[in-house]
Design a protein around this motif. Structure first.
Motif, PDB file in Angstrom:
ATOM      1  N   PHE A 108      42.140  45.987  21.866  1.00 35.73           N
ATOM      2  CA  PHE A 108      42.481  44.081  21.194  1.00 35.73           C
ATOM      3  C   PHE A 108      42.340  43.972  21.855  1.00 35.73           C
ATOM      4  N   ASP A 109      42.716  43.749  23.321  1.00 33.58           N
ATOM      5  CA  ASP A 109      42.821  42.148  23.692  1.00 33.58           C
ATOM      6  C   ASP A 109      40.952  41.489  23.674  1.00 33.58           C
ATOM      7  N   ARG A 110      39.733  42.783  23.619  1.00 34.87           N
ATOM      8  CA  ARG A 110      38.862  41.558  23.428  1.00 34.87           C
ATOM      9  C   ARG A 110      37.990  41.313  22.234  1.00 34.87           C
ATOM     10  N   GLY A 138      42.139  44.059  37.435  1.00 31.66           N
ATOM     11  CA  GLY A 138      41.986  42.500  36.710  1.00 31.66           C
ATOM     12  C   GLY A 138      41.565  42.757  35.526  1.00 31.66           C
ATOM     13  N   TYR A 139      42.433  41.532  34.615  1.00 30.10           N
ATOM     14  CA  TYR A 139      41.755  42.491  32.714  1.00 30.10           C
ATOM     15  C   TYR A 139      40.176  42.190  32.744  1.00 30.10           C
ATOM     16  N   ASP A 140      39.556  41.058  33.422  1.00 28.06           N
ATOM     17  CA  ASP A 140      38.303  41.354  33.810  1.00 28.06           C
ATOM     18  C   ASP A 140      38.110  41.761  34.689  1.00 28.06           C
ATOM     19  N   PRO A 148      40.326  38.615  39.247  1.00 31.42           N
ATOM     20  CA  PRO A 148      41.471  39.942  39.701  1.00 31.42           C
ATOM     21  C   PRO A 148      42.931  38.924  39.742  1.00 31.42           C
ATOM     22  N   VAL A 149      43.824  39.952  38.932  1.00 30.67           N
ATOM     23  CA  VAL A 149      44.820  39.273  38.593  1.00 30.67           C
ATOM     24  C   VAL A 149      45.746  39.784  39.680  1.00 30.67           C
ATOM     25  N   LEU A 150      46.070  41.219  40.178  1.00 33.44           N
ATOM     26  CA  LEU A 150      46.118  42.389  40.981  1.00 33.44           C
ATOM     27  C   LEU A 150      46.009  42.330  41.952  1.00 33.44           C
ATOM     28  N   ALA A 190      56.779  33.911  40.312  1.00 33.47           N
ATOM     29  CA  ALA A 190      56.216  32.706  39.325  1.00 33.47           C
ATOM     30  C   ALA A 190      55.495  32.840  38.300  1.00 33.47           C
ATOM     31  N   THR A 191      55.793  33.081  36.824  1.00 42.15           N
ATOM     32  CA  THR A 191      54.562  33.537  36.120  1.00 42.15           C
ATOM     33  C   THR A 191      52.944  32.642  36.949  1.00 42.15           C
ATOM     34  N   GLY A 192      52.860  33.991  35.760  1.00 41.73           N
ATOM     35  CA  GLY A 192      51.446  35.067  35.528  1.00 41.73           C
ATOM     36  C   GLY A 192      51.454  35.301  36.737  1.00 41.73           C
ATOM     37  N   ALA A 193      51.759  35.056  37.508  1.00 44.82           N
ATOM     38  CA  ALA A 193      52.148  36.238  39.348  1.00 44.82           C
ATOM     39  C   ALA A 193      51.763  37.388  39.188  1.00 44.82           C
ATOM     40  N   GLY A 194      51.695  38.362  37.781  1.00 45.29           N
ATOM     41  CA  GLY A 194      50.674  39.710  37.439  1.00 45.29           C
ATOM     42  C   GLY A 194      51.935  40.426  37.521  1.00 45.29           C
ATOM     43  N   LYS A 195      53.535  40.524  37.116  1.00 42.47           N
ATOM     44  CA  LYS A 195      54.324  41.206  37.302  1.00 42.47           C
ATOM     45  C   LYS A 195      54.973  42.372  36.165  1.00 42.47           C
ATOM     46  N   SER A 196      54.164  41.229  35.012  1.00 38.87           N
ATOM     47  CA  SER A 196      53.594  42.842  33.470  1.00 38.87           C
ATOM     48  C   SER A 196      52.789  43.338  33.522  1.00 38.87           C
ATOM     49  N   THR A 197      52.243  42.761  34.321  1.00 43.85           N
ATOM     50  CA  THR A 197      50.587  43.243  34.295  1.00 43.85           C
ATOM     51  C   THR A 197      51.035  44.501  35.824  1.00 43.85           C
ATOM     52  N   VAL A 198      51.939  44.443  36.206  1.00 44.64           N
ATOM     53  CA  VAL A 198      52.066  46.293  36.687  1.00 44.64           C
ATOM     54  C   VAL A 198      52.538  47.072  36.265  1.00 44.64           C
ATOM     55  N   PRO A 218      59.270  46.562  27.479  1.00 42.15           N
ATOM     56  CA  PRO A 218      58.233  44.716  27.273  1.00 42.15           C
ATOM     57  C   PRO A 218      58.983  43.563  27.182  1.00 42.15           C
ATOM     58  N   GLN A 219      58.600  43.011  27.568  1.00 44.26           N
ATOM     59  CA  GLN A 219      58.462  41.340  27.360  1.00 44.26           C
ATOM     60  C   GLN A 219      59.007  41.270  25.918  1.00 44.26           C
ATOM     61  N   ASP A 220      58.135  41.503  24.813  1.00 42.19           N
ATOM     62  CA  ASP A 220      57.901  40.632  23.464  1.00 42.19           C
ATOM     63  C   ASP A 220      58.766  41.930  23.166  1.00 42.19           C
TER      64      ASP A 220
HETATM   65  N1  LIG Z   1      45.403  41.457  27.844  1.00 41.85           N
HETATM   66  C1  LIG Z   1      45.574  40.152  29.297  1.00 41.85           C
HETATM   67  N2  LIG Z   1      44.213  39.639  28.955  1.00 41.85           N
HETATM   68  C2  LIG Z   1      43.472  39.317  30.601  1.00 41.85           C
HETATM   69  N3  LIG Z   1      44.393  38.570  30.869  1.00 41.85           N
HETATM   70  C3  LIG Z   1      45.200  39.016  31.154  1.00 41.85           C
HETATM   71  C4  LIG Z   1      45.720  39.286  30.232  1.00 41.85           C
HETATM   72  N4  LIG Z   1      47.366  39.378  30.252  1.00 41.85           N
HETATM   73  C5  LIG Z   1      47.899  38.987  31.564  1.00 41.85           C
HETATM   74  N5  LIG Z   1      46.627  37.773  31.729  1.00 41.85           N
HETATM   75  C6  LIG Z   1      46.120  37.395  33.491  1.00 41.85           C
HETATM   76  O1  LIG Z   1      47.647  38.035  33.989  1.00 41.85           O
HETATM   77  C7  LIG Z   1      47.909  37.523  34.663  1.00 41.85           C
HETATM   78  C8  LIG Z   1      49.379  37.488  34.404  1.00 41.85           C
HETATM   79  O2  LIG Z   1      49.815  38.083  34.049  1.00 41.85           O
HETATM   80  P1  LIG Z   1      51.149  38.469  34.070  1.00 41.85           P
HETATM   81  O3  LIG Z   1      51.481  39.376  32.061  1.00 41.85           O
HETATM   82  O4  LIG Z   1      51.377  40.464  34.751  1.00 41.85           O
HETATM   83  O5  LIG Z   1      52.971  37.557  34.528  1.00 41.85           O
HETATM   84  P2  LIG Z   1      54.084  37.615  34.417  1.00 41.85           P
HETATM   85  O6  LIG Z   1      54.099  37.788  36.082  1.00 41.85           O
HETATM   86  O7  LIG Z   1      54.159  39.208  33.825  1.00 41.85           O
HETATM   87  O8  LIG Z   1      54.306  36.634  34.043  1.00 41.85           O
HETATM   88  P3  LIG Z   1      55.546  35.910  32.730  1.00 41.85           P
HETATM   89  O9  LIG Z   1      57.145  36.045  34.094  1.00 41.85           O
HETATM   90  O10 LIG Z   1      54.888  34.603  33.002  1.00 41.85           O
HETATM   91  O11 LIG Z   1      56.056  37.174  32.377  1.00 41.85           O
HETATM   92  C9  LIG Z   1      48.016  36.141  34.120  1.00 41.85           C
HETATM   93  O12 LIG Z   1      46.939  35.072  34.733  1.00 41.85           O
HETATM   94  C10 LIG Z   1      47.456  36.371  32.641  1.00 41.85           C
HETATM   95  O13 LIG Z   1      46.680  34.859  32.399  1.00 41.85           O
END
Ligand SMILES: Nc1ncnc2c1ncn2[C@@H]1O[C@H](COP(=O)(O)OP(=O)(O)OP(=O)(O)O)[C@@H](O)[C@H]1O
Ligand SMILES: [Mg+2]
Length: 608
Positions: free
Chosen positions: A127-129, A373-375, A379-381, A399-407, A445-447
């Motif tokens: 659904f991301d794509r 990495g989503y792509d 790499p995101v982590l 910081a925002t975008g650091a990859g926390k939610s991704t974990v 979830p965050q949202d």
């Molecule tokens: N679905 C996705 N597809 C592609 N890239 C994504 C997707 N979700 C997040 N990213 C990218 O992955 C990176 C990490 O995102 P993440 O949501 O983990 O950040 P975060 O640390 O939770 O930030 P925040 O504190 O703002 O919530 C960001 O650069 C973001 O742009």
């Protein structure tokens, strides 16, 4: 932001062949359970067509037996038969359409369900794509194109060919010379219709592409309406829409222009044929009646002449429809191509055939060299390592975008790691059944996403079998009851689409209650960044405490109060863990964390 690749974008404006047996075979899979109706329709069609062929012949007999010799012998019986035939044909036509449509609608019902099921199984990354508008198009417009195939009777196209052949046989038997004269026009007809059809087809391609573009635009605009209005983008957006809208009109007009051109051409040629018959056949009839040139095989009666005109008109009707049905069939094939493209999408989380099903889960979480990495190219982590012992509480900051939610998304397998592994109680989470995994690990979830329904239903989301009393008990522990008391209908208070009618704090409390009721052994919490008043803040804080009680917890903390209570803090920076320790230890170290705290909370919060 890495570039995203869109699924199915290439297919939306393309047209395939009108007949693709591979696709037909797959459509048949959905029709087969309802084939009884199909056969029934086909039998009605055969009988109806026979009656249709009989009509002109009866009139011919009537003319030659009664009208020309001016006698009423057998007139009324014949007229009655004619009436029965005409009425029977009309009734059978209706029965046939109902039967075919019953088969069709039931097949489409199954197909829509199959599509919906497929959507539920696709991984989040799909659904991301893929744009939502496009996916909705699969289930609505594309299925509608198949519906049209049943409604216009394309499926009875075989019957049309039978009818045309039978007409030809009858005509040749009546008078072969007149038949040959009447058929002069047919090659012209086939040539002209094929030519125009090519243009219709081109116009249709353009129209498809435009409509799909329009759907995607509409979808995005409606979902983002509050932002559009907030930023006064209305006029801009209308401008964008106007452009697409104009494109749709032009494409529709072009397609209508060619389609009407087609039917006009067919009509003209049909009238021309009648004139030909009258010219050639009329001459023969007059000669026959004057007694000139009346060898047995050159005689032509008025009845036969009439029958020819009638038959030829009936002959042109399906011929005209053939070109229409051809377009409909072509659309249907294109639509099925896309529908099956979605059904065949082989994106899925690899699920083990024999999943490991641990009896009990104590809740130890280990990340071993995890990369993601989503792509894959971005790499995101990178090389994330940490270990959370059962019952321990850990906070992720960064910081925002650091990859926390991704974990957290990796932990619940919304996505799979691209390197390393994640263990739950020492078992690679990919060896577990994802359903089990998500039962053991509860995610806030965050949202928050709420569904239409009421408060109770939304809380019970993960465990519909939980009793109302248990829901209320969980809610009380989170102090949610105080909020519910304020609602006019209490627990039955309706929740609108996406929870529009609730405040941010209320939505968060609800999503806490959801997890509380599901009672997982591991809690992962993505603290919302939204600002709430200090009172709500306190309520939420207490609720988080209550949720974490007795569970392994991993919380992404945006609030200092959450961070202070945890056993260990992991500091993320650009996808890597750069620091690790307790609040005091990290402040002492005066590194990234200390800087973050100073930046985010200001010095007065730190002192408290
Ligand atoms: N679905 C996705 N597809 C592609 N890239 C994504 C997707 N979700 C997040 N990213 C990218 O992955 C990176 C990490 O995102 P993440 O949501 O983990 O950040 P975060 O640390 O939770 O930030 P925040 O504190 O703002 O919530 C960001 O650069 C973001 O742009
Ligand atoms: Mg986040």
């Amino acid at each position: 932001m890495p570039p995203v690749q869109h699924h199915g974008a290439e297919a939306d404006g393309r047209l395939g062949r009108a007949l693709d047996f591979g696709l037909l075979k797959r459509l048949w899979v959905y029709l087969r359970p309802h084939q009884r109706w199909m056969w029934r329709g086909f039998i009605y069609l055969l009988i109806g067509s026979a009656l249709r062929l009989l009509g002109p012949y009866l009139i011919k007999t009537l003319i030659d037996q009664n009208l020309t010799p001016r006698t009423l012998d057998g007139f009324y019986p014949l007229l009655s038969v004619f009436m029965v035939v005409v009425v029977g044909e009309a009734l059978l036509r209706r029965l046939q359409m109902v039967a075919v449509d019953t088969a069709g609608q039931n097949a489409l019902l199954d197909l829509r369900l199959a599509l919906f099921r497929k959507l539920q199984q696709l991984p989040v990354s799909y659904f991301d794509r893929t744009s939502t508008g496009r996916l909705i198009g699969r289930v609505t417009t594309d299925v509608e194109a198949l519906n049209e195939m049943f409604a216009t009777g394309v499926v009875t196209i075989l019957g049309d060919f039978l009818f045309l052949s039978a007409t030809l046989v009858i005509l040749f038997n009546l008078d072969w010379r007149l038949t040959l004269v009447s058929l002069i026009v047919v090659p012209i007809l086939l040539f002209v219709t094929t030519l125009i059809r090519l243009r219709v087809r081109k116009a249709y391609i353009a129209m498809r592409a435009r409509l799909s573009q329009m759907n995607a635009y509409l979808h995005e605009q409606i979902s983002g309406m509050s932002v559009v209005q907030q930023f006064n983008r209305q006029a801009k957006m209308v401008g964008g829409y106007q452009e697409i809208n104009g494109g749709v009109r032009d494409a529709q007009l072009a397609s209508v222009r060619w389609e009407t051109g087609l039917s006009t051409a067919v009509e003209l040629l049909s009238s021309f044929t009648v004139a030909l018959i009258l010219w050639y056949g009329g001459g023969l009839v007059v000669e026959t009646q004057l007694g000139a040139n009346t060898t047995a095989d050159s005689a032509l009666t008025l009845g036969v002449l009439f029958a020819f005109v009638d038959y030829m008109q009936k002959f042109f009707h399906p011929l005209n429809e053939l070109s229409l049905k051809y377009t409909v069939l072509q659309n249907a094939m294109t639509a099925s191509h896309r529908i099956f493209g979605l059904l065949d999408a082989d994106d899925h989380l690899p699920v083990p055939e024999q999943p490991n099903r641990p009896r009990q889960v104590s809740g130890e979480i280990t990340f071993e060299n995890v990369s993601f990495g989503y792509d894959p190219k971005f790499p995101v982590l990178k090389n994330v390592n940490f270990d959370v012992k059962p019952g321990q509480k850990v906070a992720l900051v960064g910081a925002t975008g650091a990859g926390k939610s991704t974990v957290l998304k990796l932990l619940t397998r919304l996505y799979d790691v691209t390197g390393g592994r994640i263990l739950l109680d020492g078992i690679d989470i990919r060896e577990l059944d994802p359903t089990d995994l998500r039962r053991h690990i509860g995610l806030v979830p965050q949202d928050v996403f709420l569904f239409e329904g009421d408060i109770l239903e939304n809380i019970r989301l993960g465990k519909p079998e939980v009793s109302t009393a248990d829901v209320q008990e969980a809610a009380r522990r989170l102090h949610l009851d105080r909020m519910v008391e304020r609602f006019a209908s209490g627990w039955e208070e309706p929740v609108l689409e996406r929870g529009r009618n609730l405040s941010a704090g209320e939505k968060q409390l609800l999503s806490f209650a959801r997890v509380m009721v599901a009672s997982p052994s591991v809690l992962v919490l993505d603290e919302a960044t939204s600002n709430v008043d200090s009172n709500t803040e306190k309520v939420l804080q207490e609720a988080v405490h209550e949720l974490m009680e007795g569970r392994t917890s991993i919380a992404i903390a945006h609030r200092l109060s959450t961070v202070r209570d945890v056993d260990s803090i992991l500091v993320f920076h650009k996808g890597e863990i750069v620091e690790q320790g307790s609040h005091e230890e990290l402040l002492q170290a005066d590194g990234v964390y200390a800087r973050l705290v100073r930046l985010q909370y200001g010095s007065q919060t730190m002192d408290s």
